[in-house]
Design a protein around this motif. Sequence first.
Motif, PDB file in Angstrom:
ATOM      1  N   LEU A   1      49.482  39.095 -59.843  1.00  0.00           N
ATOM      2  CA  LEU A   1      49.615  40.096 -60.896  1.00  0.00           C
ATOM      3  C   LEU A   1      48.226  40.507 -61.366  1.00  0.00           C
ATOM      4  O   LEU A   1      47.377  39.654 -61.632  1.00  0.00           O
ATOM      5  CB  LEU A   1      50.418  39.525 -62.065  1.00  0.00           C
ATOM      6  CG  LEU A   1      50.521  40.410 -63.315  1.00  0.00           C
ATOM      7  CD1 LEU A   1      51.387  41.635 -63.033  1.00  0.00           C
ATOM      8  CD2 LEU A   1      51.079  39.613 -64.487  1.00  0.00           C
ATOM      9  N   GLU A   2      47.995  41.812 -61.456  1.00  0.00           N
ATOM     10  CA  GLU A   2      46.720  42.334 -61.948  1.00  0.00           C
ATOM     11  C   GLU A   2      46.987  43.250 -63.130  1.00  0.00           C
ATOM     12  O   GLU A   2      47.645  44.289 -62.998  1.00  0.00           O
ATOM     13  CB  GLU A   2      45.979  43.081 -60.839  1.00  0.00           C
ATOM     14  CG  GLU A   2      45.519  42.180 -59.700  1.00  0.00           C
ATOM     15  CD  GLU A   2      44.678  42.912 -58.686  1.00  0.00           C
ATOM     16  OE1 GLU A   2      44.808  44.157 -58.608  1.00  0.00           O
ATOM     17  OE2 GLU A   2      43.892  42.268 -57.979  1.00  0.00           O
ATOM     18  N   VAL A   3      46.480  42.863 -64.302  1.00  0.00           N
ATOM     19  CA  VAL A   3      46.611  43.664 -65.515  1.00  0.00           C
ATOM     20  C   VAL A   3      45.352  44.511 -65.629  1.00  0.00           C
ATOM     21  O   VAL A   3      44.251  43.994 -65.814  1.00  0.00           O
ATOM     22  CB  VAL A   3      46.790  42.771 -66.757  1.00  0.00           C
ATOM     23  CG1 VAL A   3      46.961  43.633 -68.008  1.00  0.00           C
ATOM     24  CG2 VAL A   3      47.985  41.845 -66.580  1.00  0.00           C
TER      25      VAL A   3
ATOM     26  N   VAL B   1      41.920  41.030 -78.772  1.00  0.00           N
ATOM     27  CA  VAL B   1      40.685  40.277 -78.560  1.00  0.00           C
ATOM     28  C   VAL B   1      40.741  39.605 -77.204  1.00  0.00           C
ATOM     29  O   VAL B   1      41.704  38.890 -76.891  1.00  0.00           O
ATOM     30  CB  VAL B   1      40.481  39.219 -79.668  1.00  0.00           C
ATOM     31  CG1 VAL B   1      39.180  38.457 -79.445  1.00  0.00           C
ATOM     32  CG2 VAL B   1      40.508  39.866 -81.042  1.00  0.00           C
ATOM     33  N   LEU B   2      39.718  39.845 -76.405  1.00  0.00           N
ATOM     34  CA  LEU B   2      39.629  39.244 -75.075  1.00  0.00           C
ATOM     35  C   LEU B   2      38.195  38.779 -74.868  1.00  0.00           C
ATOM     36  O   LEU B   2      37.292  39.601 -74.665  1.00  0.00           O
ATOM     37  CB  LEU B   2      40.044  40.239 -73.999  1.00  0.00           C
ATOM     38  CG  LEU B   2      40.174  39.715 -72.572  1.00  0.00           C
ATOM     39  CD1 LEU B   2      41.243  38.638 -72.484  1.00  0.00           C
ATOM     40  CD2 LEU B   2      40.500  40.841 -71.601  1.00  0.00           C
TER      41      LEU B   2
ATOM     42  N   VAL C   1      42.650  51.642 -72.647  1.00  0.00           N
ATOM     43  CA  VAL C   1      41.450  50.915 -72.259  1.00  0.00           C
ATOM     44  C   VAL C   1      41.658  50.368 -70.849  1.00  0.00           C
ATOM     45  O   VAL C   1      42.708  49.781 -70.557  1.00  0.00           O
ATOM     46  CB  VAL C   1      41.155  49.755 -73.241  1.00  0.00           C
ATOM     47  CG1 VAL C   1      40.052  48.861 -72.695  1.00  0.00           C
ATOM     48  CG2 VAL C   1      40.789  50.293 -74.610  1.00  0.00           C
ATOM     49  N   THR C   2      40.688  50.567 -69.973  1.00  0.00           N
ATOM     50  CA  THR C   2      40.735  50.023 -68.618  1.00  0.00           C
ATOM     51  C   THR C   2      39.713  48.902 -68.506  1.00  0.00           C
ATOM     52  O   THR C   2      38.529  49.106 -68.805  1.00  0.00           O
ATOM     53  CB  THR C   2      40.446  51.107 -67.574  1.00  0.00           C
ATOM     54  OG1 THR C   2      41.420  52.152 -67.686  1.00  0.00           O
ATOM     55  CG2 THR C   2      40.505  50.521 -66.165  1.00  0.00           C
ATOM     56  N   PHE C   3      40.169  47.723 -68.108  1.00  0.00           N
ATOM     57  CA  PHE C   3      39.262  46.586 -67.971  1.00  0.00           C
ATOM     58  C   PHE C   3      38.286  46.815 -66.823  1.00  0.00           C
ATOM     59  O   PHE C   3      38.647  47.403 -65.797  1.00  0.00           O
ATOM     60  CB  PHE C   3      40.044  45.301 -67.715  1.00  0.00           C
ATOM     61  CG  PHE C   3      40.977  44.915 -68.832  1.00  0.00           C
ATOM     62  CD1 PHE C   3      40.541  44.898 -70.147  1.00  0.00           C
ATOM     63  CD2 PHE C   3      42.289  44.561 -68.562  1.00  0.00           C
ATOM     64  CE1 PHE C   3      41.399  44.537 -71.179  1.00  0.00           C
ATOM     65  CE2 PHE C   3      43.152  44.206 -69.581  1.00  0.00           C
ATOM     66  CZ  PHE C   3      42.702  44.200 -70.899  1.00  0.00           C
ATOM     67  N   ALA C   4      37.052  46.335 -67.004  1.00  0.00           N
ATOM     68  CA  ALA C   4      36.067  46.419 -65.923  1.00  0.00           C
ATOM     69  C   ALA C   4      36.552  45.642 -64.704  1.00  0.00           C
ATOM     70  O   ALA C   4      36.375  46.080 -63.555  1.00  0.00           O
ATOM     71  CB  ALA C   4      34.715  45.880 -66.398  1.00  0.00           C
TER      72      ALA C   4
ATOM     73  N   TYR D   1      49.282  47.413 -68.928  1.00  0.00           N
ATOM     74  CA  TYR D   1      49.489  48.105 -67.653  1.00  0.00           C
ATOM     75  C   TYR D   1      49.097  47.174 -66.506  1.00  0.00           C
ATOM     76  O   TYR D   1      48.049  46.514 -66.553  1.00  0.00           O
ATOM     77  CB  TYR D   1      48.675  49.393 -67.599  1.00  0.00           C
ATOM     78  CG  TYR D   1      49.035  50.358 -68.704  1.00  0.00           C
ATOM     79  CD1 TYR D   1      50.207  51.089 -68.645  1.00  0.00           C
ATOM     80  CD2 TYR D   1      48.207  50.512 -69.810  1.00  0.00           C
ATOM     81  CE1 TYR D   1      50.551  51.971 -69.665  1.00  0.00           C
ATOM     82  CE2 TYR D   1      48.545  51.379 -70.831  1.00  0.00           C
ATOM     83  CZ  TYR D   1      49.722  52.105 -70.755  1.00  0.00           C
ATOM     84  OH  TYR D   1      50.065  52.956 -71.771  1.00  0.00           O
ATOM     85  N   SER D   2      49.954  47.129 -65.487  1.00  0.00           N
ATOM     86  CA  SER D   2      49.735  46.187 -64.393  1.00  0.00           C
ATOM     87  C   SER D   2      50.279  46.761 -63.096  1.00  0.00           C
ATOM     88  O   SER D   2      50.795  47.890 -63.054  1.00  0.00           O
ATOM     89  CB  SER D   2      50.430  44.852 -64.698  1.00  0.00           C
ATOM     90  OG  SER D   2      51.842  44.997 -64.603  1.00  0.00           O
TER      91      SER D   2
END
Length: 222
Positions: A71-73, A87-88, A102-105, A137-138
């Motif tokens: 799984l990739e979020v 918070v991450l 927001v799209t994670f790097a 989103y994943s």
Amino acid sequence: PGDGSEVSGNITIRSNSDLPAGSGVMTFPVRPQAGSPQLQTSPKVVDFGTVSEGENKNKQVNILNTGDDLLEVSGFTLFGHEGYELVLGADSWGPEDAQSQVTFAEPLAVPPGESVPVTVRFAPLGPEAAEGTLVLYSNDPSQPTGTAVELFANKGGPCIKLSPTKVDFGGKLIGTLAPVTVTIESCGDAPLEISQILLMEESSLDYALDLTGMGPDLDGAS
């Protein structure tokens, strides 16, 4: 296969059986089934209870992969009250940052059967009730529009909490009963009324509910 390629074939069994008539050979195909990630969150509804102005409270949301592929979020959106933040690590985002996604790097990678925690923080701006929605989103093909987590704080009324939220019976012997107790807790400031408890129509017939002691409207149903 280690290289991830799809391999198919046939298995042939030869015996001295005369069924089907005139043949002692049985052949059936073997085909691989493509893996699929499945995203679930625990909890699905986050209730911060009562938080006074000037304070803040953190709640953990676990991202679970109940599928059989990675799984990739990839990112999230956050709508609603301005007091919420995701918070991450050392990063945090509020609704003003995340309404347009927001799209994670680097995507959050969750192997099958594992989970990754993220933190939702609430800092009220006043005594008013606060609602929000976190959408993750994943690559879960069953949730192309994202997976929603509802957020509540400083909101009165009835509240339901289940423990556990996921029942895993593990391996059981055929023909034996394996009961698991699920506790229903009223977590609000108003009486909680349970009107119906049932299994979904697509559930296996091997499962049943024992509602003994749940009151005259539910007692004895299954």
